[in-house]
Write a protein that holds these residues in place. Structure first.
Motif, PDB file in Angstrom:
ATOM      1  N   PRO A 235     -31.858 -62.199  50.520  1.00 41.72           N
ATOM      2  CA  PRO A 235     -30.282 -61.989  49.951  1.00 41.72           C
ATOM      3  C   PRO A 235     -29.172 -61.443  50.862  1.00 41.72           C
ATOM      4  N   PHE A 236     -29.936 -61.109  52.232  1.00 38.40           N
ATOM      5  CA  PHE A 236     -29.104 -61.065  53.503  1.00 38.40           C
ATOM      6  C   PHE A 236     -29.016 -61.477  54.505  1.00 38.40           C
ATOM      7  N   GLY A 237     -29.202 -63.246  54.192  1.00 39.41           N
ATOM      8  CA  GLY A 237     -29.023 -64.748  54.995  1.00 39.41           C
ATOM      9  C   GLY A 237     -28.785 -64.366  56.036  1.00 39.41           C
ATOM     10  N   ASN A 238     -26.905 -64.926  56.824  1.00 33.99           N
ATOM     11  CA  ASN A 238     -27.886 -64.573  58.048  1.00 33.99           C
ATOM     12  C   ASN A 238     -27.433 -63.162  58.584  1.00 33.99           C
ATOM     13  N   ASN A 239     -27.418 -62.484  58.190  1.00 31.14           N
ATOM     14  CA  ASN A 239     -26.806 -61.030  58.676  1.00 31.14           C
ATOM     15  C   ASN A 239     -28.059 -60.005  59.129  1.00 31.14           C
ATOM     16  N   PRO A 240     -28.476 -60.112  60.444  1.00 29.63           N
ATOM     17  CA  PRO A 240     -30.203 -59.545  60.081  1.00 29.63           C
ATOM     18  C   PRO A 240     -29.538 -58.047  60.659  1.00 29.63           C
ATOM     19  N   GLY A 241     -31.240 -57.151  61.129  1.00 26.95           N
ATOM     20  CA  GLY A 241     -30.619 -56.013  61.165  1.00 26.95           C
ATOM     21  C   GLY A 241     -31.699 -55.128  60.270  1.00 26.95           C
ATOM     22  N   VAL A 242     -31.450 -53.357  60.655  1.00 29.45           N
ATOM     23  CA  VAL A 242     -32.416 -53.271  60.124  1.00 29.45           C
ATOM     24  C   VAL A 242     -32.127 -53.380  58.108  1.00 29.45           C
ATOM     25  N   HIS A 243     -32.726 -53.095  57.072  1.00 33.01           N
ATOM     26  CA  HIS A 243     -32.141 -53.345  55.855  1.00 33.01           C
ATOM     27  C   HIS A 243     -33.679 -52.691  54.679  1.00 33.01           C
ATOM     28  N   GLN A 244     -32.746 -52.581  53.448  1.00 30.31           N
ATOM     29  CA  GLN A 244     -33.335 -51.476  52.918  1.00 30.31           C
ATOM     30  C   GLN A 244     -34.392 -52.344  51.587  1.00 30.31           C
ATOM     31  N   LEU A 245     -36.233 -52.351  51.497  1.00 28.95           N
ATOM     32  CA  LEU A 245     -36.450 -53.478  50.285  1.00 28.95           C
ATOM     33  C   LEU A 245     -36.728 -52.359  49.516  1.00 28.95           C
ATOM     34  N   GLY A 265     -33.747 -64.822  56.451  1.00 34.49           N
ATOM     35  CA  GLY A 265     -34.483 -64.625  55.465  1.00 34.49           C
ATOM     36  C   GLY A 265     -35.717 -63.786  56.066  1.00 34.49           C
ATOM     37  N   TRP A 266     -36.016 -63.681  56.947  1.00 39.47           N
ATOM     38  CA  TRP A 266     -37.873 -63.433  57.813  1.00 39.47           C
ATOM     39  C   TRP A 266     -37.474 -62.017  57.716  1.00 39.47           C
ATOM     40  N   ILE A 267     -38.505 -61.178  57.753  1.00 37.24           N
ATOM     41  CA  ILE A 267     -39.047 -59.905  57.835  1.00 37.24           C
ATOM     42  C   ILE A 267     -39.607 -59.685  59.224  1.00 37.24           C
ATOM     43  N   VAL A 268     -39.458 -58.927  59.984  1.00 39.13           N
ATOM     44  CA  VAL A 268     -40.725 -58.829  61.500  1.00 39.13           C
ATOM     45  C   VAL A 268     -41.327 -58.200  60.972  1.00 39.13           C
ATOM     46  N   ILE A 269     -42.449 -58.275  60.766  1.00 42.89           N
ATOM     47  CA  ILE A 269     -44.168 -57.257  60.282  1.00 42.89           C
ATOM     48  C   ILE A 269     -44.449 -56.527  61.731  1.00 42.89           C
ATOM     49  N   GLN A 270     -44.201 -57.439  62.764  1.00 45.36           N
ATOM     50  CA  GLN A 270     -45.208 -56.965  64.297  1.00 45.36           C
ATOM     51  C   GLN A 270     -44.107 -57.780  65.574  1.00 45.36           C
TER      52      GLN A 270
END
Length: 434
Positions: A235-245, A265-270
């Motif tokens: 849902p955040f599209g091209n708005n990267p950075g820290v968001h809450q899930l 749409g990518w979540i950084v896990i490491q």
């Protein structure tokens, strides 16, 4: 014997001289010559006999003196034996006395050590007593403070009780008002029923309008909920950075979303971008996650499990070697199991740009930390050896949580890439298809 020989010789000489008086002179001369040596010898023997008798007397006297001295020596020896026995007895008594003295000395030393120990204990107890007195003073002051707090709380309780009584009065008033409103509502319903009975067309239209309103409200609520509590970075599209899930089983938590490396749409896990974080952590820390979104971090095994259990995800790995060259690897069905199954790794099919499938060594492997050994290495714990947690197989040299320098690397078919930057990202595969 000499005397007998002398008498025989004398008798023979006299008979010869008597028989032959003529030769008297010759006999005399002959006898003198014969007897003189014997007389001399006799004299000598007589002197020796006298001397021997004297010597015998002397010897007997000496023997008697010697016997007396022998008896005296025997008496002295007996006395010496008695005295030696007494001396041995005295020695035994002295030795026994020394042993008793040594035992007494040991008892004295033991008593002194016990006294010293008691003194030390007494000193410690005195110190403890002083500490207890200090603590008692502190407790007394705290008790006084608590008494004051209790007084204040009692006053607050009284005030709250009075406030509660006022609220109860207001509640009674409200209940009476509600009862009145319910009566009014019943009157309105009766009037409404009358109106509905008189006009069926109006009622059908109202039902249709109400259904449409409910549908609109449902759609609005769902879209609003998706915007407020998304489960991915889509849902955040091209708005990267820290968001809450908001993920089931965990609730609300923050993630780093990325839209620059491989689209939105990518979540950084490491993330490994500077080496400012220690990845030699225990099982509980890897389960929870650690690090900072501004530097190196690991999202957490439980969060990754919960996210990837919702739907199908793909994995994107971004690599930068020591020379600045970039590579990437993709896996089309990434997920990890729950904790009971060791957070085992699933990858799916591989797709890489100018790089081999380095993660193939860890397919279906459980996660290992230095206090949770799940690898297949028989010689020890791979996490302890490489000072980092990972889905180890048999300590193969391609693990992206390893320390910097020689261990942070990617294994290719014919060479090893030494890395200075690593990022692992996940994204829902089904949603991207839509």
């Amino acid at each position: 014997m000499v005397l007998q020989i002398f008498l025989v010789a004398t008798t023979t000489g006299y008979e010869t001289c008597e028989s032959d008086r003529k030769m008297e002179e010759q006999c005399r001369l002959h006898n003198y010559k014969t007897v003189k040596p014997l007389l001399d010898y006799f004299r000598q023997v007589r002197n020796e006999i006298e001397q021997s008798e004297t010597k015998e007397k002397l010897i007997s006297e000496l023997n008697s003196d010697l016997m007396e001295k022998y008896h005296e020596i025997v008496r002295i020896h007996e006395t010496f034996i008695k005295e030696a026995a007494l001396l041995n007895e005295y020695k035994n008594k002295v030795i026994k006395g020394e042993n008793d003295l040594q035992l007494c000395q040991n008892k004295v030393d033991k008593s002194e050590s016990e006294i010293n120990s008691l003194k030390e204990q007494l000193t410690d107890k005195s110190t403890n007593l002083e500490n207890c007195q200090v603590q008692l003073k502190s407790v007394n002051s705290k008790l006084i403070e608590k008494d004051e707090n209790i007084k204040r709380f009692s006053e607050n309780i009284k005030n709250k009780t009075e406030h509660q009584k006022a609220l109860e009065l207001e509640l009674k008033k409200s209940k009476s008002i509600i009862i009145k409103h319910e009566k009014d509502i019943q009157l309105c319903r009766s009037e409404n029923n009358k109106l509905n009975r008189t006009s069926e067309n109006i009622r059908e239209e109202q039902k249709k309008i109400q259904l449409k309103l409910k549908e609109c409200e449902t759609k609005l609520d769902q879209s609003h909920l998706d915007k407020l509590t998304p489960t991915t970075c889509i849902p955040f599209g091209n708005n990267p950075g820290v968001h809450q899930l908001n993920v089931s089983g965990i609730g609300l938590f923050k993630v780093l979303c990325d839209s620059q490396l491989a689209g939105p749409g990518w979540i950084v896990i490491q993330q490994r971008v500077g080496g400012n974080e220690n990845f030699n952590r225990d099982w509980a820390t890897y389960r929870r996650g650690f690090g900072s979104f501004e530097g190196d971090f690991f999202l957490g095994l439980e969060k990754i499990h919960r996210i990837t259990s919702l739907q199908r995800f793909e994995l994107y790995i971004h690599l930068v070697d020591l020379h600045g060259s970039t590579y990437n690897a993709r896996y089309d069905d990434f997920k990890i199991s729950d904790e009971d199954n060791g957070y085992a790794l699933s990858l799916g099919k591989f797709d890489g740009a100018f790089i081999a499938n380095g993660m193939r060594y860890y397919k279906n492997m459980k996660f290992t930390t230095f206090d949770h050994d799940n690898d297949k290495n028989d010689d020890g714990n791979c996490a302890a050896w490489f000072k980092s947690g990972w889905w180890y197989n048999a300590c193969s040299p391609c693990h992206l949580n390893a320390p910097y320098a020689s261990y942070l690397r990617w294994l290719d078919t014919d060479k090893i890439f030494l890395l200075k930057e690593v990022k692992m990202l996940i994204r829902p595969r089904e949603e991207m298809k839509k």
